[in-house]
Each structure stands twice: as structure tokens, then as C-alpha cells.
Design an enzyme around this catalytic site. Structure first.
Site, PDB file in Angstrom:
ATOM      1  N   ARG A  61       0.854  -1.185   0.000  1.00  0.00           N
ATOM      2  CA  ARG A  61       0.000   0.000   0.000  1.00  0.00           C
ATOM      3  C   ARG A  61       0.890   1.234   0.000  1.00  0.00           C
ATOM      4  O   ARG A  61       1.716   1.414   0.889  1.00  0.00           O
ATOM      5  CB  ARG A  61      -0.894  -0.009   1.251  1.00  0.00           C
ATOM      6  CG  ARG A  61      -1.898   1.129   1.269  1.00  0.00           C
ATOM      7  CD  ARG A  61      -2.961   0.938   2.333  1.00  0.00           C
ATOM      8  NE  ARG A  61      -2.418   1.115   3.666  1.00  0.00           N
ATOM      9  CZ  ARG A  61      -3.104   0.924   4.789  1.00  0.00           C
ATOM     10  NH1 ARG A  61      -4.355   0.524   4.742  1.00  0.00           N
ATOM     11  NH2 ARG A  61      -2.546   1.112   5.962  1.00  0.00           N
TER      12      ARG A  61
ATOM     13  N   SER B  35     -12.354  -4.056   0.662  1.00  0.00           N
ATOM     14  CA  SER B  35     -12.616  -3.614   2.033  1.00  0.00           C
ATOM     15  C   SER B  35     -14.105  -3.461   2.260  1.00  0.00           C
ATOM     16  O   SER B  35     -14.811  -2.860   1.439  1.00  0.00           O
ATOM     17  CB  SER B  35     -11.969  -2.246   2.297  1.00  0.00           C
ATOM     18  OG  SER B  35     -10.569  -2.349   2.228  1.00  0.00           O
TER      19      SER B  35
ATOM     20  N   LYS C   4      -4.865   4.388  10.491  1.00  0.00           N
ATOM     21  CA  LYS C   4      -5.690   5.093   9.503  1.00  0.00           C
ATOM     22  C   LYS C   4      -6.678   5.966  10.260  1.00  0.00           C
ATOM     23  O   LYS C   4      -7.313   5.514  11.206  1.00  0.00           O
ATOM     24  CB  LYS C   4      -6.462   4.094   8.629  1.00  0.00           C
ATOM     25  CG  LYS C   4      -5.568   3.368   7.640  1.00  0.00           C
ATOM     26  CD  LYS C   4      -6.396   2.527   6.677  1.00  0.00           C
ATOM     27  CE  LYS C   4      -6.963   3.351   5.523  1.00  0.00           C
ATOM     28  NZ  LYS C   4      -7.714   2.501   4.558  1.00  0.00           N
TER      29      LYS C   4
END
Lengths: 211, 211
Positions: free
Chosen positions: B44, B113, B142
């Protein structure tokens, strides 16, 4: 090798920047610009999600395809493939030309930014379909650019490469003609159209200047 | 439909975040983590150029392929295609599953997700290969996430969908086992391995906890 039909489609290239649209939607500005004579649109998005980028690309595709005008996607080969764009434009920190060509196939246009004669020669060797000479003049739109190449830079690149050349960076009504005369097949503009009070009129006048 | 072999590869999923690597290179941390028992790596990258993303992906591919461990690319289908990754992971603001599937073909893994039971059901219907339940617990990694689903959220999703589930968000040594017991096929971690003094040891202990 010459690309006569491609050359004419690259004559007046609008590169988008939503932050310069004075609150208008991107599709609204592009619609106006196209009505005024823009021949090609490059969708450039730097600070949005993939889904937002895709949605903008789909809107522009819907607008441009019936008019026969190419939609070129900046950087994102996946977005270009997803919407069936006519091309991609790659900067020096985007995918290498060879990777993009393998994913996009032989018919998709690949434009490549060149900041020097060497960049331009290399891009042609690697199979680029056109070169964006960047920046021709210094510009407030992008702050991370190389030194301006000037009209002399266009002339030097024109001597070395045969594929179409598009000048970008600081191009406006007062200098667009000179960029063509120095050897570029077309010009790309951002703020001169994106920020114009009337993008349509700005595009019309620019077309008139380019001849 | 069950995916027995896939399930085991999803057992301990490392999601990278270079900003949490304490100055170590990504490939160094991943190499350690893999030696410790990570079964799958998701690359990522949120703030780098396409070329840097590609280069990191190529390094990880070179590391993981000989070990038979899947490399999954977050968001960027073009990067996944370019390096021949085993899969992509799509968030709710990335490409829609249908677009990604069309570009990637039937054999590439697509993880999606899900922040709710409805997201999970929809992702399964649209052809996702696995679901990342996010976030299971609240997490500092996050800051833009939905409310934590908790172990109860995993149980409710497990009742509704048949494809593999991977929990992510706030998972560590003290709760990983419970996430599995609630119905997840595996767990994904970021900081618990990326920031560990010894990513290898952190992965080993986590594997032990997962059973």
C-alpha cells in the site's frame, strides 16, 4: 513516419486542472472549451481517489467520444483502460513507456513529457506517439518543473525527433503562434482555458492564433 | 464456494506502510516479516509517484514469488498488471470490482474492504475473492476509517458471506486469536509488524497466536 491526422488532433490540447476552474465543474469547462475549438483533452488529476478520477474520466469520455475528440488520461493506465480512453500521457515519474505499451496495446496513444532533447529522443526510441515539451515557458501552474526550454528548445527537439510535438507550459495568446512556428504540431494549455471567464471564447481565440 | 488453499495464504497478511518502518527500507521489513511467517503481503502506497510504486512492487515481487507468497497491490490495477501481482485490494473509493475484474481477468485475486455487513454482501455478489473487514478495532494507523466493527461485526459478516474474511485494524497479539475465533480466515496487520523492533519476531509470535 508522419502522423497527419494525429497532428491535427493535437493542435489545441486542453490539460485539465480542477483547482483552476473557478468553481465550475470540470465537465462544464471542457464542454465550453470543446465548443470553442479544443481538439484534444488530457484529464489530469493529482489529489483525488481512483473512483473520483474514474467518474470524471467517464463523464469526459461521454462528452468527447461523440465529437470524435481524443481523451487522454494523465499517468493512470488503469483509468485509461477502464474507460477506453484514446491515450495516456506519461511524465518522467509515471510508468515507463514499455510497461504502458504492453498494457495498452499498439493503438492507444502514448504521450510522454520531455524536459530535454535527450528525454525526447529516448521517448521516441521507446515508442511514444507524441512528446509534450515541458515547460516551454516558465509557468505558475506547475511548481515542480524543469527549467523552461524556450522556443530554441522546441527547435532543437524538432531537429532530432520525427513524432508530433506539443508544447506545454506558459503558453498563451501572445506566444502560441511562435510555439507552432518553432516546430511544435500543437500546444497544450491549462490555465489559459481552465481559468478563463469564458473557456469557449478563450479556446476560439487560441484556435484563431494557431491558424 | 470454499477456497481452502487461499484461506491459508490469507492467515497472516502484512499491509505495508513505509511511514511506519522506522527508517528501514520496505523490502528489508518485508523480508524479515516473511522469514517470521507472514503468508501474504499487500503493498500500500499513498504518497509516491507511480514509478516509485512500481519499483517497490517489483522489489517485493522478486522477493515473494520464489517463496510462493502472494503479492497484493492496494488500489492500483495498473501497477498490479505491470508487475504480474497475484492480486489487488480495493477500498470503497478505488475502482469498482467489475472494472478491476475486466482488466485483471478471472485468476487475479480481488480483495475488497468492507465497513459493514452490506458492503461485504455486495462485494461477494460482485465477485470479490476475499473481504477485508475494516476496521475490526479502532486504530491509529488510519484516521479516515468507519467505526470499528468489533468481533460481533466479524460474526455477523461470517453468517452472511462465504468467501474468505480478513480482519484489519487494531489487531495485535492480544486480540488476533479472537478475530480468528469470531470467523475470520486471517488477520492483516500494519504497525504490529511494520513498526516492530524485530519484524521477524513480531511475525513469528503472531503466527503462534493464530495457531
Amino acid at each position: 513516419m508522419t502522423h497527419v491526422s494525429m497532428d491535427s488532433r493535437l493542435l489545441l490540447h486542453l490539460v485539465t486542472d480542477r483547482t483552476l476552474s473557478r468553481g465550475r465543474s470540470l465537465v462544464e469547462v471542457v464542454q465550453e472549451a470543446v465548443a470553442g475549438g479544443v481538439t484534444c483533452v488530457q484529464l489530469r488529476e493529482k489529489n483525488c481517489s481512483t473512483r473520483e478520477f474514474l467518474d470524471e474520466a467517464l463523464l469526459l469520455k461521454e462528452l468527447l467520444q461523440p465529437l470524435g475528440l481524443p481523451l487522454i488520461i494523465n499517468d493512470r493506465v488503469d483509468i485509461a483502460l477502464s474507460v477506453g480512453a484514446d491515450g495516456v500521457h506519461l511524465g518522467q515519474t509515471d510508468l515507463p513507456i514499455s510497461h504502458a505499451r504492453r498494457l495498452l496495446g499498439p493503438d492507444c496513444l502514448i504521450g510522454v513529457s520531455a524536459e530535454s532533447v535527450d528525454d525526447a529522443i529516448e521517448a521516441q526510441q521507446q515508442g511514444a506517439d507524441y512528446i509534450g515539451i515541458s515547460p516551454v515557458f516558465s509557468t505558475p501552474t506547475k511548481t515542480d518543473t524543469a527549467p523552461a526550454l524556450g522556443l530554441e528548445g522546441i527547435r532543437r527537439i524538432r531537429e532530432q525527433v520525427q513524432i508530433p510535438l506539443v508544447g506545454i507550459g506558459g503558453i498563451n495568446l501572445t506566444n502560441a503562434r511562435q510555439v507552432r512556428e518553432a516546430g511544435a504540431d500543437g500546444v497544450a494549455v491549462v490555465s489559459a482555458i481552465m481559468s478563463a471567464e469564458s473557456p469557449r471564447q478563450a479556446a476560439e481565440i487560441m484556435r484563431g492564433v494557431l491558424g
